[in-house]
Design a protein around this motif. Structure first.
Motif, PDB file in Angstrom:
ATOM      1  N   ILE A  22     -21.159 -25.157  13.141  1.00 58.64           N
ATOM      2  CA  ILE A  22     -21.246 -25.083  11.673  1.00 58.64           C
ATOM      3  C   ILE A  22     -20.358 -26.158  11.033  1.00 58.64           C
ATOM      4  O   ILE A  22     -20.798 -26.883  10.127  1.00 58.64           O
ATOM      5  CB  ILE A  22     -20.827 -23.676  11.189  1.00 58.64           C
ATOM      6  N   ALA A  23     -19.125 -26.268  11.514  1.00 60.57           N
ATOM      7  CA  ALA A  23     -18.194 -27.252  10.941  1.00 60.57           C
ATOM      8  C   ALA A  23     -18.737 -28.670  11.090  1.00 60.57           C
ATOM      9  O   ALA A  23     -18.701 -29.478  10.147  1.00 60.57           O
ATOM     10  CB  ALA A  23     -16.827 -27.118  11.614  1.00 60.57           C
ATOM     11  N   VAL A  24     -19.267 -28.968  12.263  1.00 60.08           N
ATOM     12  CA  VAL A  24     -19.819 -30.316  12.526  1.00 60.08           C
ATOM     13  C   VAL A  24     -21.006 -30.591  11.602  1.00 60.08           C
ATOM     14  O   VAL A  24     -21.124 -31.675  11.017  1.00 60.08           O
ATOM     15  CB  VAL A  24     -20.222 -30.438  14.013  1.00 60.08           C
ATOM     16  N   ALA A  25     -21.870 -29.613  11.441  1.00 57.61           N
ATOM     17  CA  ALA A  25     -23.064 -29.812  10.603  1.00 57.61           C
ATOM     18  C   ALA A  25     -22.689 -30.016   9.136  1.00 57.61           C
ATOM     19  O   ALA A  25     -23.240 -30.896   8.460  1.00 57.61           O
ATOM     20  CB  ALA A  25     -24.005 -28.608  10.751  1.00 57.61           C
ATOM     21  N   VAL A  32     -16.027 -32.141   3.185  1.00 56.46           N
ATOM     22  CA  VAL A  32     -14.696 -32.128   3.800  1.00 56.46           C
ATOM     23  C   VAL A  32     -14.523 -30.723   4.375  1.00 56.46           C
ATOM     24  O   VAL A  32     -14.759 -29.735   3.681  1.00 56.46           O
ATOM     25  CB  VAL A  32     -13.604 -32.406   2.740  1.00 56.46           C
ATOM     26  N   VAL A  33     -14.139 -30.636   5.649  1.00 59.89           N
ATOM     27  CA  VAL A  33     -14.132 -29.323   6.303  1.00 59.89           C
ATOM     28  C   VAL A  33     -12.727 -28.934   6.761  1.00 59.89           C
ATOM     29  O   VAL A  33     -12.061 -29.697   7.472  1.00 59.89           O
ATOM     30  CB  VAL A  33     -15.089 -29.303   7.514  1.00 59.89           C
ATOM     31  N   ALA A  34     -12.296 -27.748   6.346  1.00 69.31           N
ATOM     32  CA  ALA A  34     -11.073 -27.142   6.880  1.00 69.31           C
ATOM     33  C   ALA A  34     -11.495 -26.297   8.075  1.00 69.31           C
ATOM     34  O   ALA A  34     -12.269 -25.353   7.940  1.00 69.31           O
ATOM     35  CB  ALA A  34     -10.394 -26.284   5.827  1.00 69.31           C
ATOM     36  N   VAL A  35     -11.010 -26.677   9.240  1.00 72.58           N
ATOM     37  CA  VAL A  35     -11.392 -26.021  10.491  1.00 72.58           C
ATOM     38  C   VAL A  35     -10.343 -24.978  10.832  1.00 72.58           C
ATOM     39  O   VAL A  35      -9.225 -25.307  11.237  1.00 72.58           O
ATOM     40  CB  VAL A  35     -11.504 -27.056  11.635  1.00 72.58           C
ATOM     41  N   ASN A  36     -10.707 -23.735  10.627  1.00 68.94           N
ATOM     42  CA  ASN A  36      -9.782 -22.644  10.964  1.00 68.94           C
ATOM     43  C   ASN A  36     -10.030 -22.146  12.384  1.00 68.94           C
ATOM     44  O   ASN A  36     -11.171 -22.101  12.846  1.00 68.94           O
ATOM     45  CB  ASN A  36      -9.947 -21.485   9.978  1.00 68.94           C
ATOM     46  N   ASP A  37      -8.966 -21.730  13.038  1.00 64.46           N
ATOM     47  CA  ASP A  37      -9.072 -20.927  14.260  1.00 64.46           C
ATOM     48  C   ASP A  37      -7.711 -20.297  14.491  1.00 64.46           C
ATOM     49  O   ASP A  37      -6.684 -20.849  14.094  1.00 64.46           O
ATOM     50  CB  ASP A  37      -9.475 -21.766  15.491  1.00 64.46           C
ATOM     51  N   ILE A  38      -7.703 -19.144  15.116  1.00 63.84           N
ATOM     52  CA  ILE A  38      -6.422 -18.511  15.465  1.00 63.84           C
ATOM     53  C   ILE A  38      -5.729 -19.314  16.562  1.00 63.84           C
ATOM     54  O   ILE A  38      -4.513 -19.263  16.697  1.00 63.84           O
ATOM     55  CB  ILE A  38      -6.651 -17.036  15.876  1.00 63.84           C
ATOM     56  N   VAL A  39      -6.504 -20.066  17.349  1.00 63.96           N
ATOM     57  CA  VAL A  39      -5.953 -20.933  18.402  1.00 63.96           C
ATOM     58  C   VAL A  39      -5.892 -22.354  17.845  1.00 63.96           C
ATOM     59  O   VAL A  39      -6.922 -23.030  17.697  1.00 63.96           O
ATOM     60  CB  VAL A  39      -6.820 -20.878  19.675  1.00 63.96           C
ATOM     61  N   ALA A  48     -10.929 -33.324  15.752  1.00 67.17           N
ATOM     62  CA  ALA A  48     -11.028 -34.628  16.429  1.00 67.17           C
ATOM     63  C   ALA A  48     -12.483 -35.036  16.588  1.00 67.17           C
ATOM     64  O   ALA A  48     -12.840 -36.197  16.338  1.00 67.17           O
ATOM     65  CB  ALA A  48     -10.332 -34.557  17.790  1.00 67.17           C
ATOM     66  N   SER A  49     -13.350 -34.089  16.961  1.00 64.68           N
ATOM     67  CA  SER A  49     -14.742 -34.501  17.169  1.00 64.68           C
ATOM     68  C   SER A  49     -15.418 -34.838  15.842  1.00 64.68           C
ATOM     69  O   SER A  49     -16.257 -35.735  15.785  1.00 64.68           O
ATOM     70  CB  SER A  49     -15.527 -33.454  17.963  1.00 64.68           C
ATOM     71  N   ILE A  50     -15.026 -34.167  14.768  1.00 70.07           N
ATOM     72  CA  ILE A  50     -15.606 -34.504  13.455  1.00 70.07           C
ATOM     73  C   ILE A  50     -15.118 -35.877  12.988  1.00 70.07           C
ATOM     74  O   ILE A  50     -15.919 -36.707  12.527  1.00 70.07           O
ATOM     75  CB  ILE A  50     -15.255 -33.414  12.413  1.00 70.07           C
ATOM     76  N   THR A  56     -14.742 -35.989   7.719  1.00 70.23           N
ATOM     77  CA  THR A  56     -13.383 -35.671   7.273  1.00 70.23           C
ATOM     78  C   THR A  56     -13.117 -34.191   7.516  1.00 70.23           C
ATOM     79  O   THR A  56     -13.866 -33.335   7.028  1.00 70.23           O
ATOM     80  CB  THR A  56     -13.202 -35.982   5.770  1.00 70.23           C
ATOM     81  N   ALA A  57     -12.066 -33.915   8.277  1.00 68.77           N
ATOM     82  CA  ALA A  57     -11.747 -32.517   8.595  1.00 68.77           C
ATOM     83  C   ALA A  57     -10.250 -32.358   8.765  1.00 68.77           C
ATOM     84  O   ALA A  57      -9.539 -33.318   9.077  1.00 68.77           O
ATOM     85  CB  ALA A  57     -12.473 -32.094   9.877  1.00 68.77           C
ATOM     86  N   TYR A  58      -9.788 -31.142   8.518  1.00 71.16           N
ATOM     87  CA  TYR A  58      -8.375 -30.788   8.665  1.00 71.16           C
ATOM     88  C   TYR A  58      -8.288 -29.493   9.451  1.00 71.16           C
ATOM     89  O   TYR A  58      -9.073 -28.570   9.201  1.00 71.16           O
ATOM     90  CB  TYR A  58      -7.732 -30.540   7.294  1.00 71.16           C
ATOM     91  N   ALA A  59      -7.334 -29.425  10.360  1.00 75.86           N
ATOM     92  CA  ALA A  59      -7.103 -28.162  11.068  1.00 75.86           C
ATOM     93  C   ALA A  59      -6.355 -27.203  10.140  1.00 75.86           C
ATOM     94  O   ALA A  59      -5.412 -27.604   9.456  1.00 75.86           O
ATOM     95  CB  ALA A  59      -6.285 -28.415  12.325  1.00 75.86           C
ATOM     96  N   LEU A  60      -6.795 -25.968  10.106  1.00 73.81           N
ATOM     97  CA  LEU A  60      -6.144 -24.969   9.260  1.00 73.81           C
ATOM     98  C   LEU A  60      -6.028 -23.656  10.056  1.00 73.81           C
ATOM     99  O   LEU A  60      -6.741 -22.691   9.806  1.00 73.81           O
ATOM    100  CB  LEU A  60      -6.969 -24.761   7.979  1.00 73.81           C
ATOM    101  N   PRO A  61      -5.133 -23.664  11.049  1.00 74.83           N
ATOM    102  CA  PRO A  61      -5.046 -22.483  11.905  1.00 74.83           C
ATOM    103  C   PRO A  61      -4.364 -21.307  11.220  1.00 74.83           C
ATOM    104  O   PRO A  61      -3.322 -21.467  10.588  1.00 74.83           O
ATOM    105  CB  PRO A  61      -4.202 -22.978  13.093  1.00 74.83           C
TER     106      PRO A  61
END
Ligand SMILES: NC(=O)c1ccc[n+]([C@@H]2O[C@H](COP(=O)([O-])OP(=O)(O)OC[C@H]3O[C@@H](n4cnc5c(N)ncnc54)[C@H](O)[C@@H]3O)[C@@H](O)[C@H]2O)c1
Length: 253
Positions: A22-25, A32-39, A48-50, A56-61
């Motif tokens: 979903i994030a990649v699509a 601009v995508v905030a990529v959340n995960d508990i890990v 990184a892959s985006i 454009t993406a940011y990690a948002l754990p």
């Protein structure tokens, strides 16, 4: 059509599997995508892959079940980067490592909570964190990833998971009605069996069950990503309060 330039999206549980798709699509369409995960490491890998692909993406754990963390992380991100236009509630524990289907009569009340926590209250936590801002800006797209287990009964011990996903479906439907005049759409995708390889898992009970899927294969993250792009787009503004079953034509009742 279906351009998402200028939009900002939060995708929960996007460190692997369906959430990554979903994030990649969404990023590919310009969001601009905030990529959340508990890990945190998983979120970083998706970012990184985006970015390698030019997005454009940011990690948002954070843990979607931690309401305080959700509120503060969302607020900080919106101040630092941009307010959220799109929320995809994908984090869930249906296919999580260690999940063993168990018939309800063999469960204890202590087992019940963790399904509701992530699949239902997690959805409420993130939705609450973004909703006021979306209403104020009179635009928002909320997509919740549920499961056929939230609609159809099964005999093999997934009642706790199904109850939580069913709750998320009903919640999202009410959310859609309450906020329709504020420019918000809210829809649910009830997934069928997804390919466990997308989540780094090897063959499981699902491989055998896949033989009964009419289109002849398990679901792929890109199947779900494409639908999310459409529902997140301007073109989908007349679609709200719906539950779409994405399952390769598997029985739906
Ligand atoms: N895999 C299937 O066959 C299937 C079928 C129907 C529905 N679903 C639903 O689709 C969604 C994605 O499934 P998947 O197979 O990609 O799952 P997955 O287990 O491969 O990935 C889920 C991701 O969410 C993260 N996560 C878990 N709990 C979290 C929390 N509290 N806060 C933040 N992140 C958290 C995990 O770390 C993981 O990276 C889930 O909601 C799942 O219930 C999956």
């Amino acid at each position: 059509m279906f351009e998402l330039d200028g939009r900002t999206a939060l995708v929960t549980g996007a460190g692997q599997g369906v959430g990554t798709g979903i994030a990649v699509a969404l990023a590919r369409q310009g969001a601009v995508v905030a990529v959340n995960d508990i890990v945190a490491e998983r979120a970083a890998e998706t970012v990184a892959s985006i970015t390698e692909a030019g997005g454009t993406a940011y990690a948002l754990p954070f843990d979607v079940t931690d309401r305080t963390a959700v509120a503060s992380e969302v607020r900080a991100f919106e101040r630092r980067v941009a307010p959220f236009d799109i929320l995809v509630n994908n984090a869930g524990n249906g296919g999580a490592e260690g999940f063993r289907p168990t018939k309800f009569r063999d469960t204890e009340p202590a087992d019940w909570q963790r399904f509701a926590d992530v699949n239902l209250f997690g959805v409420m936590n993130t939705t609450r964190a973004v909703l006021d801002g979306m209403c104020a800006r009179r635009h928002g797209r909320i997509i919740t990833i549920a499961s056929g287990a939230g609609i159809t009964g099964a005999s093999f011990g997934i009642s706790l998971y199904g109850a939580a996903k069913g709750g998320a479906i009903a919640f999202t439907r009410h959310l859609a009605m309450e906020n329709a005049r504020d420019g918000i759409t809210a829809n649910t995708l009830a997934l069928g069996l997804m390919d466990p390889a997308a989540s780094g898992r090897t063959a499981s009970v699902t491989t055998e069950m896949a033989k009964g899927i009419p289109v002849g294969r398990l679901g792929r993250p890109e199947d779900i990503g494409a639908t999310c792009v459409f529902l997140a787009s301007r073109e989908a503004e007349w679609i709200t309060g719906q539950t779409w079953q994405l399952n390769g034509g598997a029985p739906t009742s």
